[in-house]
Design a protein around this motif. Sequence first.
Motif, PDB file in Angstrom:
ATOM      1  N   GLY A   1       0.815  -1.223   0.000  1.00  0.00           N
ATOM      2  CA  GLY A   1       0.000   0.000   0.000  1.00  0.00           C
ATOM      3  C   GLY A   1       0.841   1.262   0.000  1.00  0.00           C
ATOM      4  N   GLN A   2       0.172   2.388   0.031  1.00  0.00           N
ATOM      5  CA  GLN A   2       0.852   3.690   0.048  1.00  0.00           C
ATOM      6  C   GLN A   2       0.925   4.172   1.493  1.00  0.00           C
ATOM      7  OE1 GLN A   2      -0.621   6.368  -2.927  1.00  0.00           O
ATOM      8  NE2 GLN A   2       0.076   8.178  -1.837  1.00  0.00           N
ATOM      9  N   HIS A   3       2.059   4.744   1.880  1.00  0.00           N
ATOM     10  CA  HIS A   3       2.200   5.173   3.272  1.00  0.00           C
ATOM     11  C   HIS A   3       1.343   6.417   3.513  1.00  0.00           C
ATOM     12  CE1 HIS A   3       4.012   6.237   7.146  1.00  0.00           C
ATOM     13  NE2 HIS A   3       4.294   4.943   7.206  1.00  0.00           N
ATOM     14  N   LEU A   4       0.714   6.438   4.696  1.00  0.00           N
ATOM     15  CA  LEU A   4      -0.201   7.534   5.032  1.00  0.00           C
ATOM     16  C   LEU A   4       0.481   8.910   4.973  1.00  0.00           C
ATOM     17  CD1 LEU A   4      -3.093   8.174   5.991  1.00  0.00           C
ATOM     18  CD2 LEU A   4      -2.270   7.979   8.337  1.00  0.00           C
ATOM     19  N   SER A   5       1.778   8.950   5.264  1.00  0.00           N
ATOM     20  CA  SER A   5       2.497  10.234   5.273  1.00  0.00           C
ATOM     21  C   SER A   5       2.588  10.870   3.888  1.00  0.00           C
ATOM     22  CB  SER A   5       3.910  10.045   5.835  1.00  0.00           C
ATOM     23  OG  SER A   5       4.630   9.131   5.027  1.00  0.00           O
ATOM     24  N   SER A   6       2.363  10.068   2.825  1.00  0.00           N
ATOM     25  CA  SER A   6       2.356  10.640   1.470  1.00  0.00           C
ATOM     26  C   SER A   6       0.982  11.214   1.111  1.00  0.00           C
ATOM     27  CB  SER A   6       2.773   9.590   0.431  1.00  0.00           C
ATOM     28  OG  SER A   6       1.796   8.567   0.372  1.00  0.00           O
ATOM     29  N   ILE A   7      -0.023  10.921   1.946  1.00  0.00           N
ATOM     30  CA  ILE A   7      -1.380  11.452   1.725  1.00  0.00           C
ATOM     31  C   ILE A   7      -1.593  12.689   2.597  1.00  0.00           C
ATOM     32  CG2 ILE A   7      -3.852  10.930   1.858  1.00  0.00           C
ATOM     33  CD1 ILE A   7      -3.093   7.952   1.465  1.00  0.00           C
ATOM     34  N   VAL A   8      -1.237  12.571   3.888  1.00  0.00           N
ATOM     35  CA  VAL A   8      -1.294  13.727   4.800  1.00  0.00           C
ATOM     36  C   VAL A   8       0.031  13.818   5.543  1.00  0.00           C
ATOM     37  CG1 VAL A   8      -3.797  13.720   5.160  1.00  0.00           C
ATOM     38  CG2 VAL A   8      -2.350  12.345   6.630  1.00  0.00           C
ATOM     39  N   GLN A   9       0.372  15.018   5.966  1.00  0.00           N
ATOM     40  CA  GLN A   9       1.633  15.210   6.678  1.00  0.00           C
ATOM     41  C   GLN A   9       1.488  14.733   8.124  1.00  0.00           C
ATOM     42  OE1 GLN A   9       3.172  19.140   6.271  1.00  0.00           O
ATOM     43  NE2 GLN A   9       4.992  18.733   7.472  1.00  0.00           N
ATOM     44  N   LEU A  10       2.429  13.872   8.555  1.00  0.00           N
ATOM     45  CA  LEU A  10       2.418  13.358   9.925  1.00  0.00           C
ATOM     46  C   LEU A  10       3.635  13.876  10.675  1.00  0.00           C
ATOM     47  CD1 LEU A  10       1.473   9.610   9.234  1.00  0.00           C
ATOM     48  CD2 LEU A  10      -0.067  11.433   9.975  1.00  0.00           C
TER      49      LEU A  10
END
Length: 810
Positions: free
Chosen positions: A577-586
């Motif tokens: 899958g795609q890492h969440l940090s590439s969708i929203v900034q963490l």
Amino acid sequence: MTQTERYQDLPLEEVIGDRFGRYSKYIIQDRALPDARDGLKPVQRRILYAMYKEGNTNDKAFRKSAKTVGNVIGNYHPHGDSSVYEAMVRLSQDWKIRHMLVEMHGNNGSMDGDSPAAMRYTEARLSAISSELLRDIDKRTVEFIPNFDDSDMEPTVLPSRFPNLLVNGSTGISAGYATDIPPHALHEVLDAVLMRMDNPKATVDELMTVMHGPDFPTGGIIQGVDGIKKAYETGKGKIIVRSRAAIEPLKGGKEQIVITEIPFEVNKASMIKKIDDHRFDRKLEGISEVRDESDRSGLRIVIELKKDVDANGILNYLYKNTDLQVSYNFNMVAIYNRRPTMMTLPTMLDAYIDHQKEIVTKRSEFDLQKANDRMHIVEGLIKALSILDKVIKTIRASKDKRDAKNNLIASYAFSEAQAEAIVSLQLYRLTNTDITELKAEAESLKKLIAELTGILTSATKLKNVIKKELANVRKQFAEPRRSSIEEKIQEITITREVMIPSEEVVVTVTKEGYVKRTSTRSHAASNGQDFAMKETDHLLFEGNLNTQNTILLFTTAGNFVYQPVNELPDIKWKDLGQHLSSIVQLEPNESILAAYPFENFEDDAYILTVSKNGLVKRSALKDYHVQRYSRAIKTMNLKKDDAMIFAGVMKKETELFIGTNQAYGVRFPIEEIPVTGLRTAGVKGVNLKDGDEVVSAILINPDEKQDLILVTHRGAAKKMKLQEFEVGSRAKRGVVMLRELKSNPHRVVAVIAAAGKEEVLLETAKGIRTNLAANNLKTVDRYSNGSFILDEGSDGKVIVAYRIETKTEE
């Protein structure tokens, strides 16, 4: 002799201020803003006057546009030919002007923004209604001034026998001023003028009973009577103009949206492209095709929809996101008494009525002067014919024409003008018939003079003349209203269901933050096996969801991520899958705690969160429905040394259990936790000893059978009955869950709820993993330290323990 140089030493700001002031005055008064009396800008007035003077009128043949443009530039308007031609073309475009002032043969542009043909190809003439703007201009009704090179005279305003400013509206931008006056229906404006003449104190409310609001040449639906009224009262107001659309059924259960009228000043081709872009960019999935079927018979745009799509929802989306609906802002500025003025409806009507009174008065004065002059001549001719023989004898005895005139004046007391008429008389006029005709003309002139004198001396007669002439214009040129008016502005609500196609997908979220949605086809092809994931990772959430659902992801930093399922990356089951940090900034070291899907946020549910330092918080689910979600959103306001360790959805649960690292457990009613907003910190849930921290939280429904499985860092595990822990109150220390050892005491890694065939996975610092079936553990009391599952010495300390949901065989 050398010429001495002269110069002035002036501050730059003074020079620029002076020059810009003059330029601004010119732009405001003589270029960009319309006159309140005839509703025309100078270039428009000069075009119409040049065409009138050249005889290029409605009752004659068309002439080349280039000839008119040349006349305008050469005699009245020394500017670029293209700007003059563009102004002339606009006056001929029936989608820009409510009543065209110029008729044009040839290509004069289109609603798609196409340029007109060059002026050498097109032909033009004044329209029939333009003659009403120019009628009586030759009777000294308006002021004339020298043109730019003093070679000719031009009018400062046109007689304007109908209220052109309101009928055709105006738009323009000058220095510091802008104007936007919408067009109106001719018959309604004239009715308002007549009402204002009868009742000079007529209010806007009274005027709006006859003049309902703007009437755009492109039709459409106007919404917002309050905005119209405000504009008429103050000069500024806002209305909504939307396209006229109908939903038509097609074969096979499909539907199409057919648009037959679009808002004023909207470029049709650009609007259609934007609608199609929403389809192409997959912002709107319900449209299959957009077509422009406009032809000579009228405008027609067809938006063909896919099967089983909510047509009204699609239409509302297009109203909100394209030029299918626009807002129109009134800004009724016009030149009134040589000043730019914010005009209200009453002041506009009064300005026009005053102008008409002046025009009719000046025309009557001109006609009266002409009638008196003719009367004088007729009286002289009648007198001459009554003494014809003497007159002939006197003329025959004279030397020449001048001598004959002098003799007539001296002998019979004729005036110079009468003597001129007598000596210029043709012989055939000496018949008996002519005396009868002259007497009839004298009688007619007497009546005319009396009538004109009455107009000039009686305000009532003057008013009646204007009303009669306006009524004739109304009868000749009135057209049915094109735009319909709706009282209220319709509030548009767009549901996600309209924008997003319904599709079943498999959504997965891993502990390390990899997210994806997978088509059911890809999932079925792999038979749910071979899920792509790192060796050190584990699945936190897997579920069959709809693309119209939303998933909330909670993180250790006290944040949540609002993630519509349709916006998750579409990735195959066997691909990572795609890492969440590439969708929203963490934030650094921020990881996912839990993931929960929702169909909507209207359920009577709460989100309950717990922090490492023992804080607990409860917020309503509806607070988590947000419009902007490009970043993580705060759900628990934590201190720097704290972290969120639990987030759960509370529906029927009434109690909360909290387990700490030093093996204390506390159980209390959830009602003790107040409901607060998203950005609060929460309240104390457990009273921690120094060095202790919360490791687990469990939501409890007393109606369900639940056991507690406790795992320690030394690799021990045990199962306890929930009843071992009495219900107390929050913010207490709680009771012990392990027997205390003086050397190497157990520290709790996790407390897990078990109700059936769950398995618990233990992972050590050395990466060793082992599964433990909940059913294999015997139930013991709180003081037992349980059974060793792993060896702390060889396998390493247990650092993570979590529940694995076992899938039952169908």
